[in-house]
Write a protein that holds these residues in place. Sequence first.
Motif, PDB file in Angstrom:
ATOM      1  N   VAL A   1       0.846  -1.181   0.000  1.00  0.00           N
ATOM      2  CA  VAL A   1       0.000   0.000   0.000  1.00  0.00           C
ATOM      3  C   VAL A   1       0.888   1.241   0.000  1.00  0.00           C
ATOM      4  CG1 VAL A   1      -1.936  -1.135   1.165  1.00  0.00           C
ATOM      5  CG2 VAL A   1      -0.236   0.058   2.519  1.00  0.00           C
ATOM      6  N   ASP A   2       0.384   2.304  -0.581  1.00  0.00           N
ATOM      7  CA  ASP A   2       1.140   3.552  -0.636  1.00  0.00           C
ATOM      8  C   ASP A   2       1.232   4.250   0.713  1.00  0.00           C
ATOM      9  OD1 ASP A   2       1.876   3.558  -3.320  1.00  0.00           O
ATOM     10  OD2 ASP A   2       0.012   4.503  -3.953  1.00  0.00           O
ATOM     11  N   ASP A   3       0.230   4.048   1.570  1.00  0.00           N
ATOM     12  CA  ASP A   3       0.205   4.699   2.871  1.00  0.00           C
ATOM     13  C   ASP A   3       0.085   3.622   3.942  1.00  0.00           C
ATOM     14  OD1 ASP A   3      -0.322   6.211   5.182  1.00  0.00           O
ATOM     15  OD2 ASP A   3      -1.357   7.748   4.013  1.00  0.00           O
ATOM     16  N   LEU A   4       1.059   3.573   4.824  1.00  0.00           N
ATOM     17  CA  LEU A   4       1.095   2.521   5.837  1.00  0.00           C
ATOM     18  C   LEU A   4      -0.098   2.543   6.784  1.00  0.00           C
ATOM     19  CD1 LEU A   4       4.914   2.594   6.673  1.00  0.00           C
ATOM     20  CD2 LEU A   4       3.691   0.962   5.226  1.00  0.00           C
ATOM     21  N   VAL A   5      -0.792   3.656   6.884  1.00  0.00           N
ATOM     22  CA  VAL A   5      -1.979   3.687   7.743  1.00  0.00           C
ATOM     23  C   VAL A   5      -3.096   2.815   7.177  1.00  0.00           C
ATOM     24  CG1 VAL A   5      -1.465   5.959   8.719  1.00  0.00           C
ATOM     25  CG2 VAL A   5      -2.980   5.789   6.760  1.00  0.00           C
TER      26      VAL A   5
ATOM     27  N   PRO B   1       1.229   8.680  -5.844  1.00  0.00           N
ATOM     28  CA  PRO B   1       1.995   7.960  -4.823  1.00  0.00           C
ATOM     29  C   PRO B   1       2.867   8.904  -3.998  1.00  0.00           C
ATOM     30  CG  PRO B   1       2.188   6.868  -6.958  1.00  0.00           C
ATOM     31  CD  PRO B   1       1.503   8.184  -7.194  1.00  0.00           C
ATOM     32  N   PRO B   2       3.210   8.525  -2.779  1.00  0.00           N
ATOM     33  CA  PRO B   2       4.053   9.375  -1.938  1.00  0.00           C
ATOM     34  C   PRO B   2       5.377   9.712  -2.634  1.00  0.00           C
ATOM     35  CG  PRO B   2       3.182   7.545  -0.667  1.00  0.00           C
ATOM     36  CD  PRO B   2       2.834   7.281  -2.094  1.00  0.00           C
ATOM     37  N   HIS B   3       5.823  10.945  -2.440  1.00  0.00           N
ATOM     38  CA  HIS B   3       7.075  11.418  -3.041  1.00  0.00           C
ATOM     39  C   HIS B   3       7.493  12.676  -2.290  1.00  0.00           C
ATOM     40  CE1 HIS B   3       9.932  12.874  -6.036  1.00  0.00           C
ATOM     41  NE2 HIS B   3       9.843  11.699  -6.625  1.00  0.00           N
TER      42      HIS B   3
ATOM     43  N   PRO C   1       0.740  12.037   6.874  1.00  0.00           N
ATOM     44  CA  PRO C   1       1.378  13.164   6.188  1.00  0.00           C
ATOM     45  C   PRO C   1       2.906  13.028   6.061  1.00  0.00           C
ATOM     46  CG  PRO C   1       0.905  13.750   8.439  1.00  0.00           C
ATOM     47  CD  PRO C   1       0.311  12.377   8.219  1.00  0.00           C
ATOM     48  N   VAL C   2       3.469  11.942   6.614  1.00  0.00           N
ATOM     49  CA  VAL C   2       4.917  11.730   6.610  1.00  0.00           C
ATOM     50  C   VAL C   2       5.302  10.848   5.421  1.00  0.00           C
ATOM     51  CG1 VAL C   2       6.836  10.706   7.915  1.00  0.00           C
ATOM     52  CG2 VAL C   2       5.001  11.903   9.116  1.00  0.00           C
ATOM     53  N   VAL C   3       6.414  11.190   4.774  1.00  0.00           N
ATOM     54  CA  VAL C   3       6.942  10.354   3.693  1.00  0.00           C
ATOM     55  C   VAL C   3       8.162   9.618   4.215  1.00  0.00           C
ATOM     56  CG1 VAL C   3       8.050  10.366   1.433  1.00  0.00           C
ATOM     57  CG2 VAL C   3       6.059  11.770   1.826  1.00  0.00           C
ATOM     58  N   ILE C   4       8.181   8.315   3.991  1.00  0.00           N
ATOM     59  CA  ILE C   4       9.307   7.467   4.382  1.00  0.00           C
ATOM     60  C   ILE C   4      10.058   7.082   3.118  1.00  0.00           C
ATOM     61  CG2 ILE C   4       9.973   5.255   5.402  1.00  0.00           C
ATOM     62  CD1 ILE C   4       7.367   5.443   7.059  1.00  0.00           C
ATOM     63  N   SER C   5      11.372   7.209   3.162  1.00  0.00           N
ATOM     64  CA  SER C   5      12.198   6.885   2.008  1.00  0.00           C
ATOM     65  C   SER C   5      13.153   5.756   2.359  1.00  0.00           C
ATOM     66  CB  SER C   5      13.004   8.118   1.587  1.00  0.00           C
ATOM     67  OG  SER C   5      13.881   7.796   0.531  1.00  0.00           O
ATOM     68  N   VAL C   6      13.289   4.810   1.426  1.00  0.00           N
ATOM     69  CA  VAL C   6      14.252   3.730   1.561  1.00  0.00           C
ATOM     70  C   VAL C   6      15.379   4.017   0.579  1.00  0.00           C
ATOM     71  CG1 VAL C   6      14.630   1.246   1.320  1.00  0.00           C
ATOM     72  CG2 VAL C   6      12.447   2.095   2.193  1.00  0.00           C
ATOM     73  N   ASN C   7      16.613   4.057   1.058  1.00  0.00           N
ATOM     74  CA  ASN C   7      17.753   4.363   0.198  1.00  0.00           C
ATOM     75  C   ASN C   7      17.949   3.240  -0.820  1.00  0.00           C
ATOM     76  OD1 ASN C   7      20.225   4.977  -0.961  1.00  0.00           O
ATOM     77  ND2 ASN C   7      21.158   5.595   0.959  1.00  0.00           N
TER      78      ASN C   7
ATOM     79  N   ASN D   1       5.797  -4.470   3.532  1.00  0.00           N
ATOM     80  CA  ASN D   1       5.264  -3.485   2.595  1.00  0.00           C
ATOM     81  C   ASN D   1       6.393  -2.659   1.974  1.00  0.00           C
ATOM     82  OD1 ASN D   1       2.665  -2.223   1.561  1.00  0.00           O
ATOM     83  ND2 ASN D   1       3.796  -0.435   2.283  1.00  0.00           N
ATOM     84  N   LEU D   2       7.324  -2.204   2.802  1.00  0.00           N
ATOM     85  CA  LEU D   2       8.463  -1.432   2.286  1.00  0.00           C
ATOM     86  C   LEU D   2       9.276  -2.271   1.303  1.00  0.00           C
ATOM     87  CD1 LEU D   2       9.681   0.341   5.548  1.00  0.00           C
ATOM     88  CD2 LEU D   2       8.457   1.383   3.629  1.00  0.00           C
ATOM     89  N   GLU D   3       9.467  -3.540   1.617  1.00  0.00           N
ATOM     90  CA  GLU D   3      10.210  -4.444   0.734  1.00  0.00           C
ATOM     91  C   GLU D   3       9.496  -4.625  -0.608  1.00  0.00           C
ATOM     92  OE1 GLU D   3      12.949  -8.154   2.205  1.00  0.00           O
ATOM     93  OE2 GLU D   3      10.896  -8.054   2.917  1.00  0.00           O
ATOM     94  N   ALA D   4       8.190  -4.819  -0.560  1.00  0.00           N
ATOM     95  CA  ALA D   4       7.412  -5.005  -1.787  1.00  0.00           C
ATOM     96  C   ALA D   4       7.493  -3.773  -2.681  1.00  0.00           C
ATOM     97  CB  ALA D   4       5.955  -5.326  -1.448  1.00  0.00           C
ATOM     98  N   LEU D   5       7.360  -2.589  -2.079  1.00  0.00           N
ATOM     99  CA  LEU D   5       7.465  -1.358  -2.859  1.00  0.00           C
ATOM    100  C   LEU D   5       8.879  -1.183  -3.411  1.00  0.00           C
ATOM    101  CD1 LEU D   5       5.385   1.085  -0.628  1.00  0.00           C
ATOM    102  CD2 LEU D   5       4.740   0.170  -2.864  1.00  0.00           C
ATOM    103  N   PHE D   6       9.883  -1.477  -2.610  1.00  0.00           N
ATOM    104  CA  PHE D   6      11.278  -1.345  -3.027  1.00  0.00           C
ATOM    105  C   PHE D   6      11.568  -2.227  -4.241  1.00  0.00           C
ATOM    106  CE2 PHE D   6      15.802  -2.371  -2.778  1.00  0.00           C
ATOM    107  CZ  PHE D   6      16.358  -1.109  -2.672  1.00  0.00           C
ATOM    108  N   LYS D   7      11.041  -3.449  -4.228  1.00  0.00           N
ATOM    109  CA  LYS D   7      11.251  -4.370  -5.352  1.00  0.00           C
ATOM    110  C   LYS D   7      10.624  -3.852  -6.643  1.00  0.00           C
ATOM    111  CE  LYS D   7      11.849  -8.520  -2.617  1.00  0.00           C
ATOM    112  NZ  LYS D   7      11.301  -9.812  -2.214  1.00  0.00           N
ATOM    113  N   LYS D   8       9.641  -2.964  -6.521  1.00  0.00           N
ATOM    114  CA  LYS D   8       9.003  -2.347  -7.689  1.00  0.00           C
ATOM    115  C   LYS D   8       9.699  -1.043  -8.080  1.00  0.00           C
ATOM    116  CE  LYS D   8       4.418  -4.042  -6.433  1.00  0.00           C
ATOM    117  NZ  LYS D   8       3.071  -3.633  -6.009  1.00  0.00           N
ATOM    118  N   GLY D   9      10.802  -0.712  -7.371  1.00  0.00           N
ATOM    119  CA  GLY D   9      11.522   0.522  -7.669  1.00  0.00           C
ATOM    120  C   GLY D   9      10.905   1.750  -7.040  1.00  0.00           C
TER     121      GLY D   9
END
Length: 85
Positions: free
Chosen positions: A1-5, A66-68, A34-40, A18-26
């Motif tokens: 999901v785009d928003d962890l809530v 999507p969050p950015h 309202p917070v954006v989390i970024s994975v390096n 969820n972060l892993e799944a999104l990361f695998k999609k680039g």
Amino acid sequence: VDDLVLLEEVGEAAVVANLEALFKKGRIYTGLGPVVISVNPFKPIDGLYSVGLRNKYQTRHRHELPPHVFAVADTALKASHAGGA
């Protein structure tokens, strides 16, 4: 999901999955309200900070895309112009 809530199950394992799944999609950005989390990504991602993408975020509401980091910047700019913080 785009928003962890929006996760059905809230906990460390669900958030990491969820972060892993999104990361695998680039997708290195996810939201938490309202917070954006970024994975390096440890590598360049083409188009991630393009002028076209920036313009897209300037013309849309924060929840329409999507969050950015551009969404955070645009929200802050609009709030400062409206006299809010």
